[in-house]
Design a protein around this motif. Structure first.
Motif, mmCIF file in Angstrom:
data_model
loop_
_atom_site.group_PDB
_atom_site.id
_atom_site.type_symbol
_atom_site.label_atom_id
_atom_site.label_comp_id
_atom_site.label_asym_id
_atom_site.label_seq_id
_atom_site.Cartn_x
_atom_site.Cartn_y
_atom_site.Cartn_z
ATOM 1 N N LEU A 22 0.831 -1.210 0.000
ATOM 2 C CA LEU A 22 0.000 0.000 0.000
ATOM 3 C C LEU A 22 0.863 1.258 0.000
ATOM 4 N N LEU A 23 1.891 1.265 0.818
ATOM 5 C CA LEU A 23 2.756 2.438 0.892
ATOM 6 C C LEU A 23 3.488 2.679 -0.427
ATOM 7 N N LEU A 24 4.133 1.664 -0.941
ATOM 8 C CA LEU A 24 4.901 1.836 -2.171
ATOM 9 C C LEU A 24 3.990 2.093 -3.376
ATOM 10 N N GLY A 25 2.904 1.368 -3.466
ATOM 11 C CA GLY A 25 1.967 1.568 -4.580
ATOM 12 C C GLY A 25 1.297 2.927 -4.522
ATOM 13 N N GLY A 26 0.908 3.344 -3.322
ATOM 14 C CA GLY A 26 0.269 4.653 -3.166
ATOM 15 C C GLY A 26 1.220 5.791 -3.467
ATOM 16 N N GLY A 27 2.441 5.687 -2.998
ATOM 17 C CA GLY A 27 3.441 6.718 -3.286
ATOM 18 C C GLY A 27 3.740 6.804 -4.769
ATOM 19 N N ALA A 144 -6.066 19.430 -4.159
ATOM 20 C CA ALA A 144 -7.223 19.114 -3.315
ATOM 21 C C ALA A 144 -7.184 17.647 -2.899
ATOM 22 N N MET A 145 -6.799 16.772 -3.830
ATOM 23 C CA MET A 145 -6.705 15.348 -3.509
ATOM 24 C C MET A 145 -5.629 15.130 -2.438
ATOM 25 N N PHE A 150 -8.031 10.644 2.186
ATOM 26 C CA PHE A 150 -7.329 9.996 3.300
ATOM 27 C C PHE A 150 -6.011 9.339 2.904
ATOM 28 N N PRO A 151 -5.994 8.361 2.033
ATOM 29 C CA PRO A 151 -4.678 7.739 1.840
ATOM 30 C C PRO A 151 -3.690 8.693 1.178
ATOM 31 N N ALA A 152 -4.184 9.556 0.290
ATOM 32 C CA ALA A 152 -3.287 10.476 -0.407
ATOM 33 C C ALA A 152 -2.654 11.463 0.567
ATOM 34 N N ALA A 154 -2.066 11.098 3.806
ATOM 35 C CA ALA A 154 -1.080 10.414 4.645
ATOM 36 C C ALA A 154 0.179 10.074 3.850
ATOM 37 N N LEU A 155 -0.006 9.610 2.624
ATOM 38 C CA LEU A 155 1.145 9.256 1.800
ATOM 39 C C LEU A 155 1.947 10.491 1.397
ATOM 40 N N ALA A 156 1.255 11.592 1.112
ATOM 41 C CA ALA A 156 1.949 12.834 0.760
ATOM 42 C C ALA A 156 2.818 13.300 1.928
ATOM 43 N N ALA A 157 2.307 13.175 3.130
ATOM 44 C CA ALA A 157 3.095 13.560 4.305
ATOM 45 C C ALA A 157 4.272 12.600 4.491
ATOM 46 N N LEU A 158 4.032 11.321 4.274
ATOM 47 C CA LEU A 158 5.077 10.317 4.453
ATOM 48 C C LEU A 158 6.208 10.485 3.446
ATOM 49 N N PHE A 159 5.848 10.692 2.176
ATOM 50 C CA PHE A 159 6.841 10.811 1.112
ATOM 51 C C PHE A 159 7.243 12.264 0.828
ATOM 52 N N GLN A 160 6.741 13.203 1.626
ATOM 53 C CA GLN A 160 7.037 14.625 1.493
ATOM 54 C C GLN A 160 6.734 15.142 0.083
#
Length: 167
Positions: A22-27, A144-145, A150-152, A154-160
Motif C-alpha cells: 500500500l505504501l509503495l503503490g500509493g506513493g 485538493a486530492m 485519506f490515503p493520499a 497520509a502518503l503525501a506527508a510520508l513521502f514529502q
C-alpha cells in the motif's frame, strides 16, 4: 523453522507485505498523478521554459548595469531562482517585475530600452497563455486530492510530496 510454520508469523508476514504494498503503490500512484498533470498540457513545459528564458534575458541585460546589480537583490534572486527547479514560477514572476521596475528607473541604452519593452510584451503574452492553460485546474484538483483524500494525504506527508504551484 517452526516459527515460519506458525499461523501468527504467517499473518504478521501477510500484514507487513500488504502495508508495504500500500505504501509503495500509493506513493508511486501519487507521483504518477503529479506527472500526469504536467503531461496533459503539452505546451505548459514550453510556455514555462519561455517564461524562464525571458527572465534570463532580463538578467543578462540588467547585469550590464552595476547600479542595478548592486542596488537591490532582485537580480541575484532572479538568477538564483532560474537555476532552481521549474516550480518557482510565482517567485520568478515577482522578481522579474521588481527587476523590470528598477530597470525602468535606470538610464539604459537605446538598445536595452527596446529590449525591456520586448521583455514586457513577451512576458505579458506568456502569462496570458499560462493563465488560460488547463494546468491550473488540474493542479488544483491534484492539490485538493493531496489535502483531503485519506490515503493520499497520509502518503503525501510520508513521502514529502508537495502541492503543485498554481500560476
Amino acid at each position: 523453522m517452526k516459527a515460519l510454520q506458525s499461523r501468527r508469523v504467517a499473518a504478521l508476514i501477510a500484514v507487513v507485505v500488504v502495508v508495504l504494498s500500500l505504501l509503495l503503490g500509493g506513493g508511486r500512484s501519487l507521483c504518477a498523478a503529479r506527472a500526469n498533470v504536467y503531461r496533459a498540457d503539452s505546451t505548459y513545459a514550453e510556455d514555462t521554459a519561455s517564461l524562464r528564458a525571458i527572465a534570463s534575458n532580463l538578467c543578462s541585460v540588467c547585469s550590464r548595469y552595476p547600479t542595478l546589480a548592486e542596488s537591490d537583490e532582485s537580480l541575484s534572486t532572479l538568477q538564483y531562482l532560474l537555476k532552481e527547479e521549474p516550480d518557482h514560477l510565482t517567485e520568478i514572476n515577482s522578481a522579474f517585475d521588481r527587476l523590470l521596475s528598477l530597470a525602468a528607473e535606470t538610464t539604459l541604452s537605446e538598445k536595452d530600452t527596446a529590449y525591456m519593452a520586448d521583455f514586457t510584451t513577451d512576458m505579458k503574452a506568456i502569462r496570458s497563455i499560462l493563465s488560460h492553460s488547463t494546468y491550473n485546474e488540474r493542479a488544483q484538483a491534484y492539490n485538493a486530492m493531496l489535502q483531503t483524500a485519506f490515503p493520499a494525504r497520509a502518503l503525501a506527508a510520508l513521502f514529502q510530496i508537495e502541492p503543485l504551484e498554481i500560476f
